[in-house]
Design a protein around this motif. Structure first.
Motif, PDB file in Angstrom:
ATOM      1  N   THR A 117       0.832  -1.201   0.000  1.00  0.00           N
ATOM      2  CA  THR A 117       0.000   0.000   0.000  1.00  0.00           C
ATOM      3  C   THR A 117       0.864   1.247   0.000  1.00  0.00           C
ATOM      4  OG1 THR A 117      -1.761  -1.137   1.211  1.00  0.00           O
ATOM      5  CG2 THR A 117      -1.783   1.267   1.276  1.00  0.00           C
ATOM      6  N   ILE A 118       0.517   2.195  -0.875  1.00  0.00           N
ATOM      7  CA  ILE A 118       1.171   3.495  -0.891  1.00  0.00           C
ATOM      8  C   ILE A 118       0.355   4.452  -0.021  1.00  0.00           C
ATOM      9  CG2 ILE A 118       1.765   5.499  -2.316  1.00  0.00           C
ATOM     10  CD1 ILE A 118       2.333   3.574  -4.616  1.00  0.00           C
ATOM     11  N   ALA A 119       1.016   5.045   0.964  1.00  0.00           N
ATOM     12  CA  ALA A 119       0.380   6.034   1.836  1.00  0.00           C
ATOM     13  C   ALA A 119       1.456   7.035   2.241  1.00  0.00           C
ATOM     14  CB  ALA A 119      -0.255   5.360   3.049  1.00  0.00           C
TER      15      ALA A 119
ATOM     16  N   TRP B   7      10.105  -0.309   4.433  1.00  0.00           N
ATOM     17  CA  TRP B   7      11.037  -1.345   3.987  1.00  0.00           C
ATOM     18  C   TRP B   7      10.677  -2.687   4.620  1.00  0.00           C
ATOM     19  CZ3 TRP B   7      13.871  -3.897   0.996  1.00  0.00           C
ATOM     20  CH2 TRP B   7      14.886  -4.752   1.412  1.00  0.00           C
ATOM     21  N   GLY B   8      10.256  -2.656   5.890  1.00  0.00           N
ATOM     22  CA  GLY B   8       9.898  -3.896   6.564  1.00  0.00           C
ATOM     23  C   GLY B   8       8.760  -4.625   5.886  1.00  0.00           C
ATOM     24  N   CYS B   9       7.774  -3.870   5.396  1.00  0.00           N
ATOM     25  CA  CYS B   9       6.625  -4.479   4.712  1.00  0.00           C
ATOM     26  C   CYS B   9       7.043  -5.115   3.392  1.00  0.00           C
ATOM     27  CB  CYS B   9       5.550  -3.419   4.476  1.00  0.00           C
ATOM     28  SG  CYS B   9       4.129  -4.013   3.541  1.00  0.00           S
ATOM     29  N   ILE B  10       7.814  -4.388   2.606  1.00  0.00           N
ATOM     30  CA  ILE B  10       8.254  -4.924   1.317  1.00  0.00           C
ATOM     31  C   ILE B  10       9.144  -6.156   1.530  1.00  0.00           C
ATOM     32  CG2 ILE B  10       9.705  -4.440  -0.702  1.00  0.00           C
ATOM     33  CD1 ILE B  10       8.578  -1.624  -0.724  1.00  0.00           C
TER      34      ILE B  10
ATOM     35  N   TYR C 191       5.592   4.040  -9.919  1.00  0.00           N
ATOM     36  CA  TYR C 191       6.809   3.520 -10.552  1.00  0.00           C
ATOM     37  C   TYR C 191       7.878   3.247  -9.487  1.00  0.00           C
ATOM     38  CZ  TYR C 191      10.623   3.057 -13.937  1.00  0.00           C
ATOM     39  OH  TYR C 191      11.673   2.579 -14.692  1.00  0.00           O
ATOM     40  N   ARG C 192       8.103   4.230  -8.612  1.00  0.00           N
ATOM     41  CA  ARG C 192       9.142   4.100  -7.592  1.00  0.00           C
ATOM     42  C   ARG C 192       8.893   2.889  -6.691  1.00  0.00           C
ATOM     43  NH1 ARG C 192      10.272   5.186  -2.321  1.00  0.00           N
ATOM     44  NH2 ARG C 192       8.130   5.837  -1.867  1.00  0.00           N
ATOM     45  N   VAL C 193       7.671   2.748  -6.228  1.00  0.00           N
ATOM     46  CA  VAL C 193       7.351   1.664  -5.298  1.00  0.00           C
ATOM     47  C   VAL C 193       7.335   0.308  -6.011  1.00  0.00           C
ATOM     48  CG1 VAL C 193       5.604   0.754  -3.720  1.00  0.00           C
ATOM     49  CG2 VAL C 193       6.117   3.206  -3.736  1.00  0.00           C
TER      50      VAL C 193
END
Length: 344
Positions: free
Chosen positions: A144-146, A152-155, A197-199
């Motif tokens: 999720t983008i917020a 980083w931990g989530c990814i 794009y970045r995420v």
């Protein structure tokens, strides 16, 4: 003779064919049935999916495989034939959703971020699903983008789980669909196409590092990512041409050419827009992997509405499904045109 993972993966992304995602959980399909005023009973869910799988034109010509839910892979049609046998007779490969859903990620972002669970007991479940006919599986991770997120931990946590899942699948001679989805919904106003794009780039780079560390054979997997697209709340919505160009650029910078194919999720796009974006990407050419579709709602919505939960509408539902499948087949070849939609 045991099928080779590479051969199954290639068949899943065969030219002009894509994957039907029919793996809605019981809760999700209830929402879909509610929208047409139909009761979500086990028999009616079976009848609906049987209608899709017996759509001969769509299944034989445009669908390479079907992702199933645990209930569906065990069901039999009214005549006693298993739904898996019906699919296989049409030339489609049975697959299975094996994750148990995205759950809150422990820590300060738990109200927003999730990690997908389902690794416990997965080796044993995969062996059972193989015996039931599954030759590929799917695991979805949600990013999720917020404001200030994703973390980083989530990814990292989701990429690691995807890699462990994929390794277990290949051990069981099942092709893993690796699905890291950067959501396009959410309330973050800064979620434009460049942020996506970045995420997406960050996520895919992390996923492929984890797949390498887990010794996953890239030739025996299929990637199911989001397209690079602005969030639904963004004030600036990009053109289809920009979506296609940035998606290809992002994938070329992150996805090794050893991966046989990329089957996009539709991620909340409209039926036609998901088709148009895919066609523009394939029309651009010079791609190191096959680009196709793995759509759920974007393949089923029109068929569900036409069927309406009534047996007398089965033919109408199958026509609607065959049309959307054909449109996306053309898109997978870079040959879709909006005039073909209007002519239907």
């Amino acid at each position: 003779m045991t099928e080779k993972l590479e051969d199954i993966a290639q068949a899943m992304v065969a030219p002009g064919k894509g994957i039907l995602a029919a793996d809605e959980s019981t809760a999700t399909i209830k929402k879909r049935f509610d929208s047409i005023g139909a009761a979500s009973t086990e028999d009616l869910r079976r009848d609906y999916r049987e209608m899709l799988f017996r759509s001969t034109d769509a299944m034989k010509n445009y669908v390479s495989g079907v992702i199933l839910y645990d209930e569906t892979i065990r069901q039999k049609a009214k005549d006693g034939t298993t739904l898996v046998e019906i699919m296989k007779a049409a030339g489609a490969i049975p697959g299975i959703k094996v994750d148990t859903g995205a759950k809150p990620l422990a820590g300060p972002t738990s109200k927003i971020e999730t990690v997908t669970e389902g690794l416990d007991g997965l080796r044993e479940r995969l062996a059972e699903y193989y015996d039931l006919g599954a030759r590929f599986a799917k695991w979805r991770a949600v990013i999720t983008i917020a404001d200030g997120l994703p973390s980083w931990g989530c990814i990292k946590a989701n990429a690691h789980a995807l890699a462990r899942y994929a390794a277990l699948c290949q051990e069981a001679n099942i092709v893993p669909i690796v699905e890291p989805e950067v959501l396009m919904d959410g309330a973050h106003a800064g979620h434009d196409i460049d942020e996506c794009y970045r995420v997406t780039e960050w996520t895919l780079r992390t996923v492929f590092r984890e797949l390498y560390d887990a010794r996953v054979s890239l030739e025996g997997m299929v990637l199911k990512p989001n397209m690079v697209i602005a969030g639904q709340k963004s004030a600036h919505q990009s053109s289809p041409e920009e979506v296609a160009e940035k998606t290809i650029r992002c994938l070329k910078s992150t996805v090794p050419s050893a991966v046989p194919g990329i089957a996009f999720l539709s991620g909340g796009q409209s039926d036609e827009l998901a088709t148009k974006h895919l066609s523009l990407m394939n029309a651009a050419g010079n791609l190191p992997w096959a680009l196709t579709f793995s759509y759920g709602r974007a393949l089923q919505a029109a068929a569900l509405k036409a069927w309406g939960g009534k047996s007398e509408n089965v033919a109408a539902g199958q026509r609607a499904f065959a049309h959307r499948a054909r449109m996306n087949s053309l898109a997978a070849l870079g040959k879709w045109d909006d005039k073909l939609e209007q002519a239907a």
